[in-house]
Design an enzyme around this catalytic site. Structure first.
Site, PDB file in Angstrom:
ATOM      1  N   HIS A   1      59.368  66.735  51.797  1.00  0.00           N
ATOM      2  CA  HIS A   1      59.465  66.970  53.245  1.00  0.00           C
ATOM      3  C   HIS A   1      58.124  66.615  53.887  1.00  0.00           C
ATOM      4  CE1 HIS A   1      61.294  68.691  56.812  1.00  0.00           C
ATOM      5  NE2 HIS A   1      60.137  69.278  57.058  1.00  0.00           N
TER       6      HIS A   1
ATOM      7  N   ASP B   1      65.013  73.522  53.788  1.00  0.00           N
ATOM      8  CA  ASP B   1      63.562  73.373  53.593  1.00  0.00           C
ATOM      9  C   ASP B   1      62.853  74.697  53.298  1.00  0.00           C
ATOM     10  OD1 ASP B   1      63.819  70.633  54.059  1.00  0.00           O
ATOM     11  OD2 ASP B   1      63.599  70.883  56.213  1.00  0.00           O
TER      12      ASP B   1
ATOM     13  N   ASN C   1      63.093  68.428  46.709  1.00  0.00           N
ATOM     14  CA  ASN C   1      63.110  67.614  47.924  1.00  0.00           C
ATOM     15  C   ASN C   1      61.689  67.372  48.397  1.00  0.00           C
ATOM     16  OD1 ASN C   1      64.241  66.438  50.384  1.00  0.00           O
ATOM     17  ND2 ASN C   1      63.552  68.303  51.419  1.00  0.00           N
TER      18      ASN C   1
ATOM     19  N   SER D   1      55.156  68.373  51.589  1.00  0.00           N
ATOM     20  CA  SER D   1      55.540  69.411  50.619  1.00  0.00           C
ATOM     21  C   SER D   1      56.653  68.894  49.717  1.00  0.00           C
ATOM     22  CB  SER D   1      56.082  70.648  51.344  1.00  0.00           C
ATOM     23  OG  SER D   1      55.185  71.100  52.340  1.00  0.00           O
TER      24      SER D   1
ATOM     25  N   GLU E   1      51.544  57.654  52.077  1.00  0.00           N
ATOM     26  CA  GLU E   1      50.597  57.556  50.948  1.00  0.00           C
ATOM     27  C   GLU E   1      50.563  58.867  50.161  1.00  0.00           C
ATOM     28  OE1 GLU E   1      47.339  54.534  53.012  1.00  0.00           O
ATOM     29  OE2 GLU E   1      46.834  56.653  52.731  1.00  0.00           O
TER      30      GLU E   1
ATOM     31  N   GLY F   1      63.903  54.143  51.479  1.00  0.00           N
ATOM     32  CA  GLY F   1      63.808  54.198  50.014  1.00  0.00           C
ATOM     33  C   GLY F   1      62.424  53.917  49.449  1.00  0.00           C
TER      34      GLY F   1
ATOM     35  N   ILE G   1      72.549  67.686  55.331  1.00  0.00           N
ATOM     36  CA  ILE G   1      72.453  69.131  55.129  1.00  0.00           C
ATOM     37  C   ILE G   1      73.426  69.493  54.018  1.00  0.00           C
ATOM     38  CG2 ILE G   1      72.941  71.379  56.172  1.00  0.00           C
ATOM     39  CD1 ILE G   1      71.654  70.382  58.690  1.00  0.00           C
TER      40      ILE G   1
ATOM     41  N   GLU H   1      52.882  61.146  50.051  1.00  0.00           N
ATOM     42  CA  GLU H   1      54.172  61.331  49.365  1.00  0.00           C
ATOM     43  C   GLU H   1      54.211  60.527  48.072  1.00  0.00           C
ATOM     44  OE1 GLU H   1      57.164  62.440  53.031  1.00  0.00           O
ATOM     45  OE2 GLU H   1      57.263  60.406  52.253  1.00  0.00           O
TER      46      GLU H   1
ATOM     47  N   MET I   1      69.135  62.495  53.874  1.00  0.00           N
ATOM     48  CA  MET I   1      69.234  63.129  55.189  1.00  0.00           C
ATOM     49  C   MET I   1      70.589  63.788  55.436  1.00  0.00           C
ATOM     50  SD  MET I   1      66.260  62.687  56.111  1.00  0.00           S
ATOM     51  CE  MET I   1      64.846  61.643  56.396  1.00  0.00           C
TER      52      MET I   1
ATOM     53  N   ASN J   1      60.085  56.157  48.734  1.00  0.00           N
ATOM     54  CA  ASN J   1      59.841  57.138  47.670  1.00  0.00           C
ATOM     55  C   ASN J   1      60.691  56.856  46.442  1.00  0.00           C
ATOM     56  OD1 ASN J   1      57.898  59.431  48.445  1.00  0.00           O
ATOM     57  ND2 ASN J   1      59.089  59.131  50.318  1.00  0.00           N
TER      58      ASN J   1
ATOM     59  N   GLU K   1      69.247  77.503  52.173  1.00  0.00           N
ATOM     60  CA  GLU K   1      68.515  77.524  53.439  1.00  0.00           C
ATOM     61  C   GLU K   1      67.633  76.270  53.540  1.00  0.00           C
ATOM     62  OE1 GLU K   1      65.261  80.217  55.813  1.00  0.00           O
ATOM     63  OE2 GLU K   1      66.245  81.112  54.080  1.00  0.00           O
TER      64      GLU K   1
HETATM   65  C1  GAR Z   1      60.052  60.663  53.823  1.00  0.00           C
HETATM   66  O1  GAR Z   1      58.943  60.705  54.687  1.00  0.00           O
HETATM   67  C2  GAR Z   1      60.540  62.067  53.519  1.00  0.00           C
HETATM   68  O2  GAR Z   1      59.521  63.016  53.518  1.00  0.00           O
HETATM   69  C3  GAR Z   1      61.471  62.312  54.684  1.00  0.00           C
HETATM   70  O3  GAR Z   1      62.134  61.087  54.862  1.00  0.00           O
HETATM   71  C4  GAR Z   1      61.253  60.026  54.527  1.00  0.00           C
HETATM   72  C5  GAR Z   1      61.999  59.047  53.656  1.00  0.00           C
HETATM   73  O4  GAR Z   1      61.243  57.890  53.470  1.00  0.00           O
HETATM   74  N1  GAR Z   1      62.396  63.366  54.379  1.00  0.00           N
HETATM   75  C6  GAR Z   1      62.807  64.261  55.277  1.00  0.00           C
HETATM   76  O5  GAR Z   1      62.467  64.231  56.451  1.00  0.00           O
HETATM   77  C7  GAR Z   1      63.760  65.318  54.748  1.00  0.00           C
HETATM   78  N2  GAR Z   1      64.014  66.291  55.719  1.00  0.00           N
HETATM   79  P1  GAR Z   1      61.655  56.833  52.340  1.00  0.00           P
HETATM   80  O6  GAR Z   1      63.154  56.554  52.512  1.00  0.00           O
HETATM   81  O7  GAR Z   1      60.826  55.624  52.657  1.00  0.00           O
HETATM   82  O8  GAR Z   1      61.351  57.443  51.004  1.00  0.00           O
END
Ligand code: GAR
Length: 186
Positions: free
Chosen positions: A107, A143, A105, A134, A169, A14, A92, A171, A90, A16, A141
């Protein structure tokens, strides 16, 4: 002018989620709730500590992806939000979700490279000199939706811990801006 409402979906740490709440909540948007599929997610405490309600919808209590998605969609629609933000969510998603919910989202790779699981590890292990992140629109589909923002960096000679820190960082810098841009555009 009243602030636009968003909901944030997450599954684990969590960071982000916490970053978006700290930077945007009650300033540029209202985070009406955070929703997780994981009752053990560390982000639950983080959201609550920042005054945001958390809804747990445990995917293990549903017998199909579709029935889980239907519950998720109903919950999100009841909040009447402008945008759903997937921050480390996480699961689908099926068309039950993607046909009804406008979502973005984050990624941890330069899409369209390294779609799917373990993207961060695969991007680190690749022979590429650059890596990045990204933010994209969510479609059925995996990502593959329209890219909204990306950020890249030189990864040559980085060890894995430094690489991971740099990804996060990037993100944390980019994602709140992408949320605002998306809200402004719609
Ligand atoms: C992040 O790095 C995000 O990009 C990735 O999960 C992490 C979550 O971190 N997402 C994916 O891989 C989606 N396919 P967080 O829980 O600390 O925000």
């Amino acid at each position: 002018m009243s602030l636009k409402k968003i909901v944030i979906l997450f599954s684990g740490e969590g960071s982000n989620l916490e970053n978006i709440i700290k930077k945007l909540h009650q300033k540029s948007v209202i985070v009406v709730a955070a929703i997780t599929n994981n009752p053990q997610a560390k982000g639950i405490e983080k959201a609550k500590n920042l005054g945001v309600d958390v809804v747990v919808i445990d995917h293990k209590e549903f017998d199909s992806r579709e029935s889980f998605d239907a519950k998720l969609v109903k919950t999100i629609q009841d909040f009447e939000v402008e945008l759903t933000v997937l921050a480390g969510f996480m699961r689908i998603l099926t068309p039950i979700f993607t046909d009804h919910i406008k979502a973005i989202n984050i990624h941890p790779s330069l899409l369209p490279l390294f779609k799917g699981a373990n993207a961060l590890e695969r991007s680190f292990a690749s022979e590429m000199k650059v890596a990045g992140i990204s933010v994209h629109e969510v479609i059925t589909e995996l990502d593959a939706g329209k890219i909204i923002m990306q950020k890249c960096f030189d990864k040559s000679n980085m060890d894995f811990d430094t690489f991971k820190k740099r990804i996060h960082e990037c993100e944390h810098e980019l994602f709140p801006n992408a949320v605002l841009e998306m809200l402004a555009a719609h």
